[in-house]
Scaffold this motif. Sequence first.
Motif, PDB file in Angstrom:
ATOM      1  N   ASP A   1     -97.096  44.971  23.016  1.00  0.00           N
ATOM      2  CA  ASP A   1     -95.719  45.374  23.300  1.00  0.00           C
ATOM      3  C   ASP A   1     -94.880  45.114  22.047  1.00  0.00           C
ATOM      4  OD1 ASP A   1     -93.332  46.082  24.383  1.00  0.00           O
ATOM      5  OD2 ASP A   1     -93.174  44.363  25.747  1.00  0.00           O
ATOM      6  N   VAL A   2     -94.726  46.151  21.210  1.00  0.00           N
ATOM      7  CA  VAL A   2     -94.055  45.999  19.936  1.00  0.00           C
ATOM      8  C   VAL A   2     -93.020  47.098  19.777  1.00  0.00           C
ATOM      9  CG1 VAL A   2     -95.920  47.284  18.808  1.00  0.00           C
ATOM     10  CG2 VAL A   2     -94.396  45.863  17.424  1.00  0.00           C
ATOM     11  N   HIS A   3     -91.874  46.724  19.205  1.00  0.00           N
ATOM     12  CA  HIS A   3     -90.779  47.670  18.994  1.00  0.00           C
ATOM     13  C   HIS A   3     -90.358  47.593  17.528  1.00  0.00           C
ATOM     14  CE1 HIS A   3     -90.334  48.061  23.381  1.00  0.00           C
ATOM     15  NE2 HIS A   3     -90.508  46.746  23.413  1.00  0.00           N
ATOM     16  N   LEU A   4     -90.129  48.754  16.947  1.00  0.00           N
ATOM     17  CA  LEU A   4     -89.761  48.843  15.538  1.00  0.00           C
ATOM     18  C   LEU A   4     -88.325  49.319  15.422  1.00  0.00           C
ATOM     19  CD1 LEU A   4     -90.403  48.862  12.478  1.00  0.00           C
ATOM     20  CD2 LEU A   4     -91.247  51.215  12.785  1.00  0.00           C
ATOM     21  N   HIS A   5     -87.556  48.625  14.601  1.00  0.00           N
ATOM     22  CA  HIS A   5     -86.176  49.029  14.316  1.00  0.00           C
ATOM     23  C   HIS A   5     -86.022  49.114  12.801  1.00  0.00           C
ATOM     24  CE1 HIS A   5     -81.847  49.367  14.592  1.00  0.00           C
ATOM     25  NE2 HIS A   5     -81.739  48.382  13.692  1.00  0.00           N
ATOM     26  N   GLU A   6     -85.688  50.324  12.310  1.00  0.00           N
ATOM     27  CA  GLU A   6     -85.519  50.551  10.885  1.00  0.00           C
ATOM     28  C   GLU A   6     -84.052  50.791  10.599  1.00  0.00           C
ATOM     29  OE1 GLU A   6     -89.031  52.754   8.930  1.00  0.00           O
ATOM     30  OE2 GLU A   6     -88.848  53.681  10.926  1.00  0.00           O
ATOM     31  N   ASP A   7     -83.584  50.191   9.497  1.00  0.00           N
ATOM     32  CA  ASP A   7     -82.172  50.277   9.133  1.00  0.00           C
ATOM     33  C   ASP A   7     -82.076  50.527   7.639  1.00  0.00           C
ATOM     34  OD1 ASP A   7     -79.437  50.177   9.139  1.00  0.00           O
ATOM     35  OD2 ASP A   7     -79.329  47.982   9.070  1.00  0.00           O
ATOM     36  N   GLY A   8     -81.189  51.463   7.257  1.00  0.00           N
ATOM     37  CA  GLY A   8     -80.963  51.715   5.846  1.00  0.00           C
ATOM     38  C   GLY A   8     -81.801  52.868   5.351  1.00  0.00           C
ATOM     39  N   PRO A   9     -81.467  53.370   4.172  1.00  0.00           N
ATOM     40  CA  PRO A   9     -82.226  54.502   3.606  1.00  0.00           C
ATOM     41  C   PRO A   9     -83.645  54.074   3.261  1.00  0.00           C
ATOM     42  CG  PRO A   9     -80.719  53.587   1.978  1.00  0.00           C
ATOM     43  CD  PRO A   9     -80.400  52.911   3.276  1.00  0.00           C
ATOM     44  N   ARG A  10     -84.577  54.998   3.435  1.00  0.00           N
ATOM     45  CA  ARG A  10     -85.989  54.733   3.161  1.00  0.00           C
ATOM     46  C   ARG A  10     -86.422  55.470   1.899  1.00  0.00           C
ATOM     47  NH1 ARG A  10     -89.585  52.838   6.566  1.00  0.00           N
ATOM     48  NH2 ARG A  10     -90.740  52.779   4.603  1.00  0.00           N
ATOM     49  N   ALA A  11     -86.033  54.917   0.773  1.00  0.00           N
ATOM     50  CA  ALA A  11     -86.500  55.506  -0.492  1.00  0.00           C
ATOM     51  C   ALA A  11     -87.929  55.049  -0.728  1.00  0.00           C
ATOM     52  CB  ALA A  11     -85.580  55.076  -1.630  1.00  0.00           C
ATOM     53  N   GLY A  12     -88.582  55.674  -1.684  1.00  0.00           N
ATOM     54  CA  GLY A  12     -89.956  55.300  -1.989  1.00  0.00           C
ATOM     55  C   GLY A  12     -90.041  53.873  -2.500  1.00  0.00           C
ATOM     56  N   LEU A  13     -90.894  53.046  -1.854  1.00  0.00           N
ATOM     57  CA  LEU A  13     -91.036  51.657  -2.251  1.00  0.00           C
ATOM     58  C   LEU A  13     -92.078  51.542  -3.354  1.00  0.00           C
ATOM     59  CD1 LEU A  13     -91.138  49.930   1.270  1.00  0.00           C
ATOM     60  CD2 LEU A  13     -89.175  50.229  -0.255  1.00  0.00           C
ATOM     61  N   PRO A  14     -91.913  50.561  -4.263  1.00  0.00           N
ATOM     62  CA  PRO A  14     -92.963  50.309  -5.251  1.00  0.00           C
ATOM     63  C   PRO A  14     -94.281  49.986  -4.551  1.00  0.00           C
ATOM     64  CG  PRO A  14     -90.952  49.125  -5.818  1.00  0.00           C
ATOM     65  CD  PRO A  14     -90.744  49.678  -4.442  1.00  0.00           C
ATOM     66  N   PRO A  15     -95.409  50.328  -5.173  1.00  0.00           N
ATOM     67  CA  PRO A  15     -96.698  50.117  -4.491  1.00  0.00           C
ATOM     68  C   PRO A  15     -96.923  48.678  -4.040  1.00  0.00           C
ATOM     69  CG  PRO A  15     -96.973  51.494  -6.428  1.00  0.00           C
ATOM     70  CD  PRO A  15     -95.566  51.009  -6.473  1.00  0.00           C
ATOM     71  N   MET A  16     -96.637  47.670  -4.897  1.00  0.00           N
ATOM     72  CA  MET A  16     -96.846  46.277  -4.526  1.00  0.00           C
ATOM     73  C   MET A  16     -95.940  45.867  -3.370  1.00  0.00           C
ATOM     74  SD  MET A  16     -99.224  44.606  -6.198  1.00  0.00           S
ATOM     75  CE  MET A  16     -98.706  42.887  -6.205  1.00  0.00           C
ATOM     76  N   THR A  17     -94.694  46.357  -3.398  1.00  0.00           N
ATOM     77  CA  THR A  17     -93.759  46.039  -2.318  1.00  0.00           C
ATOM     78  C   THR A  17     -94.194  46.690  -1.014  1.00  0.00           C
ATOM     79  OG1 THR A  17     -91.937  45.832  -3.902  1.00  0.00           O
ATOM     80  CG2 THR A  17     -91.354  46.193  -1.602  1.00  0.00           C
ATOM     81  N   ALA A  18     -94.626  47.966  -1.100  1.00  0.00           N
ATOM     82  CA  ALA A  18     -95.065  48.655   0.108  1.00  0.00           C
ATOM     83  C   ALA A  18     -96.262  47.956   0.741  1.00  0.00           C
ATOM     84  CB  ALA A  18     -95.394  50.106  -0.225  1.00  0.00           C
TER      85      ALA A  18
END
Length: 514
Positions: free
Chosen positions: A267-284
């Motif tokens: 039972d999992v819920h996802l909430h995304e906030d803010g613009p989703r620009a491309g993340l750096p590979p290590m960060t992603a």
Amino acid sequence: MRRENARERLTDLALWVVLAGCVLLRSDPNDGGSWWWVGTGVPLLGLAVLLCRSWPLLSLVVAVSLSAWQTPELFTASYAPAMAAFGYLSGRRTATARPALLTFAGIASAGLALGLALEDLWTWFALLITLLFTIVVPWLVGRYVRQYAQLVSAGWQLADRMEREQQAVADRERLRERSRIAGDMHDSLGHDLSLIGVRAAALEVDAGLGPRQQQAARELREAAAEATARLRDIVGVLRADGEPAPTAPSGETVGALVERARDSGLDVHLHEDGPRAGLPPMTARAVHRVVQESLTNAAKHAPGAAVRVGLSCGDADVTVRVTNPLPPSAASPSAGGTGLVGLDERVRLAGGTLTHGPSADGFTVTARLPLSSGAAPTPPTAPTAARELDDARRRVRRGLLQALTVPVAVGAVLALLILGFRFWSDSRTVMERAQYDRIRVGDTRADVLTRLPRLSLDGPPSGVQREPADAGRCEYYRAKKYETTPAYRLCFKDDRLTSKTIVTDVDNEEDRPR
């Protein structure tokens, strides 16, 4: 009796000088016998100092014998410092308490035998008080100083071993996480190298290119294939024994990961906030690993609980927050596990920070990662055991306080016993006036003793003139309970009563000798 270094020799020499000085200061130059005591006591104290490192209890017995030689009550100003010093050293240098306790019991027994022989229990009570406060209390202090030093040493050794073990576990997890990072690199770079090989193969068969260009394309394709094989071999060596290849798709998004976890029954819920620009590979990859590890921990430690995943992107960083309600009986996800150690290494290498622990909503894992590549922060310092060591010190201090209160309690009990014996003995030293009147001068001692109280006073009452030198042996009895005067004095010589007198104070006597 050998000393390990000059410091020990100087310390023992200073101890002997101090103890010998106490004997010299209490000697009387005008008393010829006093120098005989000094000539005997000072060398014996030197011998006791020589023995105190190997046989401290024997040194204590030497000091007690010298003090008892002067007075059966055991307390003397000359040797009391020596008894206290050797009592402390016995506790400091003796591993077990039984030999010391047997020694104390032997001293008390010898004092009791001497008191019974002298028919004077007050001497034994005085010896017990001296034994308690001059010897036993310093011995307890020395014993707990020894225990404190041993506990501190053992605490440091244990803390050092625990830190090394924790550091080894953390290093192992960091290496494991780095191998996972290498696997991620293989997944991404292998895909890119495969695309390069496909494009090179297409150029190799392109009819519009000349032989030289086709040869170059073939060499490029072979180099890409060889690089892919070499990368696969290197990553295979880095992978832990028995660790399977990753099952998550390469480049999987957080949304796809949450959807896959939901499909598996979580039972999992996802909430995304803010613009989703491309993340750096290590960060992603770090964001993906934070969510993946947090969902795994939630499924393991809080099964059936609702999990909330929050992903917030700002201008300079991205924050991922995973929270699940933690039942009161459930253990913390970080307790006994090492997954968060590797997760912390992953986030640190990506230039971010990771926090985890109980919160108002349950157990929360929060990671903040930069949107731009940067140097990894300095690794956290190794954990220390200072708090555990402070707790151990407090426990030893409490034990030392208890050890000091025990002699006080024993002293209080001893004082009550002495007080009770005093009242009891006072009640046994009272003579009735009728008994006194029936006694006649000239009666035999055996006949008089049958009509006397069981006990007599230790000596003349305070303020009463002493008997004449030729009066023989005199004994005193109370006329009233708990009052020393008036008192009855009976003097015996040649086993016959030579005089009987009622005395009150100096130069005030009734019933002249008859």
